[in-house]
Design an enzyme around this catalytic site. Structure first.
Site, PDB file in Angstrom:
ATOM      1  N   HIS A 173       0.956  -1.142  -0.056  1.00 31.43           N
ATOM      2  CA  HIS A 173      -0.105  -0.039  -0.065  1.00 31.43           C
ATOM      3  C   HIS A 173       0.912   1.278   0.084  1.00 31.43           C
ATOM      4  CE1 HIS A 173      -4.010  -1.791   0.580  1.00 31.43           C
ATOM      5  NE2 HIS A 173      -3.204  -2.796   0.932  1.00 31.43           N
ATOM      6  N   ASP A 381       3.187   9.568  -0.996  1.00 35.15           N
ATOM      7  CA  ASP A 381       2.200   8.725  -0.459  1.00 35.15           C
ATOM      8  C   ASP A 381       1.803   7.614  -1.438  1.00 35.15           C
ATOM      9  OD1 ASP A 381      -0.206   8.231   1.032  1.00 35.15           O
ATOM     10  OD2 ASP A 381      -0.777  10.285   0.737  1.00 35.15           O
TER      11      ASP A 381
HETATM   12  P1  ADQ Z   1      -2.927   5.986   4.507  1.00 30.64           P
HETATM   13  O1  ADQ Z   1      -1.538   6.503   4.859  1.00 30.64           O
HETATM   14  O2  ADQ Z   1      -3.739   5.640   6.076  1.00 30.64           O
HETATM   15  O3  ADQ Z   1      -2.970   4.685   3.629  1.00 30.64           O
HETATM   16  P2  ADQ Z   1      -4.852   7.618   2.727  1.00 30.64           P
HETATM   17  O4  ADQ Z   1      -4.918   6.716   1.455  1.00 30.64           O
HETATM   18  O5  ADQ Z   1      -4.879   8.751   2.743  1.00 30.64           O
HETATM   19  O6  ADQ Z   1      -3.510   7.064   3.605  1.00 30.64           O
HETATM   20  O7  ADQ Z   1      -6.144   6.872   3.789  1.00 30.64           O
HETATM   21  C1  ADQ Z   1      -6.477   7.396   4.775  1.00 30.64           C
HETATM   22  C2  ADQ Z   1      -8.101   7.237   5.184  1.00 30.64           C
HETATM   23  O8  ADQ Z   1      -8.084   7.486   6.571  1.00 30.64           O
HETATM   24  C3  ADQ Z   1      -9.115   7.616   4.171  1.00 30.64           C
HETATM   25  O9  ADQ Z   1     -10.064   6.959   4.035  1.00 30.64           O
HETATM   26  C4  ADQ Z   1      -9.471   8.888   5.039  1.00 30.64           C
HETATM   27  O10 ADQ Z   1     -10.888   9.382   4.978  1.00 30.64           O
HETATM   28  C5  ADQ Z   1      -9.267   8.459   6.590  1.00 30.64           C
HETATM   29  N1  ADQ Z   1      -8.897   9.637   7.411  1.00 30.64           N
HETATM   30  C6  ADQ Z   1      -7.754  10.272   7.599  1.00 30.64           C
HETATM   31  N2  ADQ Z   1      -7.955  11.167   8.435  1.00 30.64           N
HETATM   32  C7  ADQ Z   1      -9.004  11.236   8.767  1.00 30.64           C
HETATM   33  C8  ADQ Z   1      -9.818  11.718  10.012  1.00 30.64           C
HETATM   34  N3  ADQ Z   1      -9.379  12.873  10.545  1.00 30.64           N
HETATM   35  N4  ADQ Z   1     -11.003  11.349  10.372  1.00 30.64           N
HETATM   36  C9  ADQ Z   1     -11.682  10.225   9.944  1.00 30.64           C
HETATM   37  N5  ADQ Z   1     -10.892   9.676   8.626  1.00 30.64           N
HETATM   38  C10 ADQ Z   1      -9.857   9.986   8.443  1.00 30.64           C
HETATM   39  C11 ADQ Z   1      -1.985   3.908   2.842  1.00 30.64           C
HETATM   40  C12 ADQ Z   1      -1.278   4.563   2.380  1.00 30.64           C
HETATM   41  C13 ADQ Z   1      -1.824   5.295   1.140  1.00 30.64           C
HETATM   42  C14 ADQ Z   1      -2.673   4.456   0.388  1.00 30.64           C
HETATM   43  C15 ADQ Z   1      -3.421   3.585   1.126  1.00 30.64           C
HETATM   44  C16 ADQ Z   1      -4.553   2.570   0.760  1.00 30.64           C
HETATM   45  O11 ADQ Z   1      -0.138   5.265   2.900  1.00 30.64           O
HETATM   46  O12 ADQ Z   1      -0.889   5.842   0.281  1.00 30.64           O
HETATM   47  O13 ADQ Z   1      -3.623   5.106  -0.421  1.00 30.64           O
HETATM   48  O14 ADQ Z   1      -2.990   2.984   2.446  1.00 30.64           O
HETATM   49  O15 ADQ Z   1      -3.710   1.815  -0.280  1.00 30.64           O
END
Ligand code: ADQ
Length: 746
Positions: A173, A381
């Site tokens: 991921h 990311d």
């Molecule tokens: P993450 O680093 O966790 O994932 P991301 O893809 O942005 O990053 O996902 C974050 C998730 O958490 C989103 O669904 C978002 O809605 C939720 N989230 C974030 N902040 C929040 C908040 N304050 N309140 C509620 N919900 C919140 C890792 C990798 C990414 C990759 C994903 C999936 O780092 O690059 O996209 O896995 O493969």
């Protein structure tokens, strides 16, 4: 029918965390929802497909506690979530240690933050073993195992060792770093080997996939194609497969959930007349939050007209807070918010609204739908789901997307405004431009983005992963009978002994001796000539060294060995032990072609430091074993395709060998040696051929069904048996020789 609904075998998902997190609350235990990309993505897939999920509960205290066990049992019964227990001291080294202070910073291109401790690595191994044990407890024949992410990179190989025919897929991921960065990683070999236990290995983008291939080549010496890599006689399928979201979960809330709708309307009223800029992230240094605030400050400073007209809402959910770097980040962000708000606020306007906690989906959907601009600017990311969530909530909307070019999602989001978040000045300009974009243009861009997010949703992603994994593992299972078996040494020795007449056909480089960097350095040790001499001394055993080497090399090393057949240059010229004369296969052959081919090879040699040309009677060889590996492979492909065109109407062919490209007549191949040997040596009941590269396959192909064909190494082969290296092969020959000696003595 979707690929997921296949009935043969369940889906077993394995990830570090489950969608639930166990929290101790005094004497009781609480179940919280986990935040983060993975839980968000896999939850809907598993809901749809059925199957089980294995992961760490997030808690390491008191595994014997009755109430704790009861909670975990409830997870198992109701949700089919099975928890892996990891003792606190292991969890710390595994999770906060190797996973998040070694792998995470390095894979996100922050090598200066890398913190490595050998005891963290030990904990990482132990945790991966614990995951393996729980998977093995639940695994049934036919199940497919889908392992997720950087915390479990050893698991595919651990499972492969325990269940050789298991069907295993792995998805990363986070980004896979470029090979110069990956090479900095302590224990890099083990990690690559761990991953290669899978049948199917997928990344978010092609560039991560390319980085992985470059590392496999440079670190393990494993060459690969874009879509597959051969290792240990198996094929690992490679892919780029960007993850999606479940857009319906958001649109459903916005269309039918009264609370979400009320909240959205309330926010609209509250920000009326102002443009809302939105950031949503885990509080992580890779997400570029301080950079975003500094950029925002610059924007307000240089464009006073925007003051009072824009607000930045930043939602940041804290994570990994025990790691010092994360604590520092939290402080830095708190301070920046204070400073900027202090500097610009007025009695009726605050530029930054900072929410430092997780917010519920209803609130998130409402925010996404009212935001005029999503500000998604991670420094690095894997993909970034927030972008897609925002786009999903803008069905009819006219929001704009400002996206970092260092998020994996950038490769799919052509209509976004792409920025380099390190360049705060230009990012500020881009934000200004994005805000000034006319309504129609914004709508048009968003429509295109929206369509793509809906189409490439998480279900399509999951279906593709699962069906590719099924296909990759079935291909392996179907091919299983074609894979060489480890040589049954005792059986081979017994067969050798029983036979009245025997024939041994042995390749030289890579088979009787290991490869050296320069061909002239792979000189046989004295005991090899002795060994061959003992074997050839028995009149019942015909022994031939069948090599690509020149007759000069073979003559100087084995010229004195009595009774030995020598076939040089892949059989283009042979010496029989009776006549002791070298006889070419085609007496009329001319080597006029060499001059023009040499010009081409020299051109390649000049471009490739460390490479060299070897000239033999019947062939020319370009060796690049000492050259930079990627450059060498790349040029070798280019060379072969140049030569193929040039040689199309001749009897000459260009061949790729082990770090070589060789040009020789098509008839000079090891398969022909057999025919010539059979003319003069009587048929044998025991026939053994051993070799390690593609030229030896010609020989294997010509041998009868009952021959002992042995591949030295772990590549794909026609041979029936394999041994690991030349050392093992020589041990076998020594066993044959021991028998010959005692026989002769007796
Ligand atoms: P993450 O680093 O966790 O994932 P991301 O893809 O942005 O990053 O996902 C974050 C998730 O958490 C989103 O669904 C978002 O809605 C939720 N989230 C974030 N902040 C929040 C908040 N304050 N309140 C509620 N919900 C919140 C890792 C990798 C990414 C990759 C994903 C999936 O780092 O690059 O996209 O896995 O493969």
């Amino acid at each position: 029918m979707s690929a997921n609904e296949n009935t043969d075998g369940r889906l077993v998902v394995v990830s570090n965390r489950l969608p639930f997190t166990l929290k101790r609350a005094g004497d009781a235990w609480r179940t919280d929802r986990s935040t983060g990309g993975l839980a968000t993505a896999m939850g809907p897939i598993l809901k749809r497909t059925g199957g089980i999920w294995i992961g760490w509960s997030g808690d390491s205290s008191d595994p014997q506690d009755e109430r704790r066990q009861k909670t975990l049992r409830r997870w198992a019964e109701r949700e089919r979530y099975f928890a892996v227990d990891i003792p606190a001291e292991v969890a710390e080294g595994f999770y906060e240690g190797y996973s998040n202070q070694t792998l995470w910073p390095l894979f996100h291109q922050f090598p200066s933050l890398l913190n490595f401790k050998p005891e963290h690595w030990q904990a990482y191994i132990e945790a991966n073993q614990r995951f393996r044990d729980v998977v093995l407890e639940h695994l049934r024949p036919g199940d497919i195992v889908w392992v997720h992410d950087y915390q479990l990179m050893l698991l595919p190989q651990l499972l492969r060792e325990a269940v050789p025919d298991a069907r295993i897929g792995f998805f990363l991921h986070i980004p896979f770093p470029s090979s110069p960065i990956f090479r900095l990683l302590p224990r890099r070999e083990e990690l690559l080997q761990g991953l290669l236990g899978a049948d199917y290995l997928a990344f978010h983008t092609f560039s991560y996939l390319q980085h992985f291939r470059a590392s496999a080549l440079r670190i393990l010496g494993l060459d690969s194609r874009m879509d597959r890599l051969e290792v240990g006689g198996r094929s690992v399928r490679l892919d780029a497969l960007p993850i999606g979201i479940a857009p319906g979960e958001f649109t459903e809330l916005l269309e039918h959930d009264a609370e979400t709708i009320a909240r959205r309307d309330e926010l609209r009223r509250r920000f009326e007349g102002r443009r809302v800029l939105l950031g949503v992230d885990r509080l992580d240094y890779t997400k570029g939050i301080p950079e975003r605030f500094r950029t925002f400050r610059r924007l307000l400073k240089q464009t006073p007209e925007l003051r009072g007209k824009v607000v930045l809402i930043q939602v940041a959910v804290p994570s990994r807070e025990v790691i010092p770097m994360y604590k520092e980040l939290r402080q830095e962000v708190d301070e920046l918010v204070g400073r900027i708000n202090g500097e610009f606020s007025t009695p009726d306007w605050t530029p930054i609204t900072y929410i430092r906690r997780g917010i519920p989906p209803t609130e998130l959907a409402a925010l996404y739908s009212v935001a005029d601009l999503a500000w998604v600017t991670p420094l690095r990311d894997g993909l970034n789901l927030v972008v897609k969530e925002y786009v999903a909530c803008q069905q009819e909307g006219a929001g704009v997307l400002v996206l970092s070019e260092f998020a994996g999602a950038a490769s799919e989001m052509g209509e976004a405004f792409l920025v380099n978040p390190y360049d705060e000045e230009r990012t500020a300009e881009t934000i200004e431009r994005a805000l000034a974009l006319p309504l129609d243009a914004r709508r048009e861009r968003m429509r295109a983005l929206h369509k793509r997010v809906v189409r490439n949703n998480v279900f399509a992603w999951g279906d593709r992963f699962i069906s590719n994994l099924r296909e990759a593992s079935s291909a392996r299972v179907d091919n299983f009978s074609e894979q060489p078996q480890a040589l049954p040494v005792e059986e081979a020795v017994a067969a050798f002994r029983q036979a009245g007449r025997r024939r041994l056909l042995l390749d030289y480089d890579g088979t009787l001796v290991p490869y050296a960097n320069r061909p002239q350095d792979a000189v046989p040790p004295a005991e090899l000539a002795e060994l061959l001499s003992t074997l050839a001394a028995d009149p019942a055993t015909a022994v031939a060294v069948v090599s690509g080497r020149s007759r000069g090399d073979l003559e100087s090393w084995f010229g004195d060995v009595r009774g030995l057949w020598l076939a040089a240059e892949h059989g283009a010229i042979m010496r029989s032990p009776e006549t002791m004369r070298w006889e070419p296969y085609r007496p009329t052959y001319t080597s006029e072609w060499k001059e023009s081919v040499l010009t081409v090879l020299e051109h390649f040699m000049d471009r490739t430091p460390g490479s060299l040309i070897e000239e033999k009677e019947f062939s020319l060889v370009w060796h690049y074993r000492m050259a930079d590996p990627e450059f060498g492979e790349w040029l070798a492909n280019e060379l072969v395709s140049n030569l193929e065109q040039m040689l199309a109407d001749t009897e000459l062919r260009a061949y790729r060998g082990q770090k070589t490209v060789e040009v020789k007549p098509g008839w000079a191949n090891k398969g022909e040696v057999l025919a010539r040997l059979s003319e003069s040596a009587p048929r044998a009941e025991f026939c053994l051929a051993a070799g390690d590269d593609r030229t030896d396959e010609d020989l294997f192909a010509r041998l009868p069904e009952d021959a002992w064909t042995i591949h030295v190494g772990d590549r794909r082969t026609r041979a029936k048996y394999c041994v690991a290296n030349s050392h093992e092969l020589r041990r076998l020959l020594a066993r044959f020789a021991a028998r010959t000696e005692s026989h002769a003595a007796g």
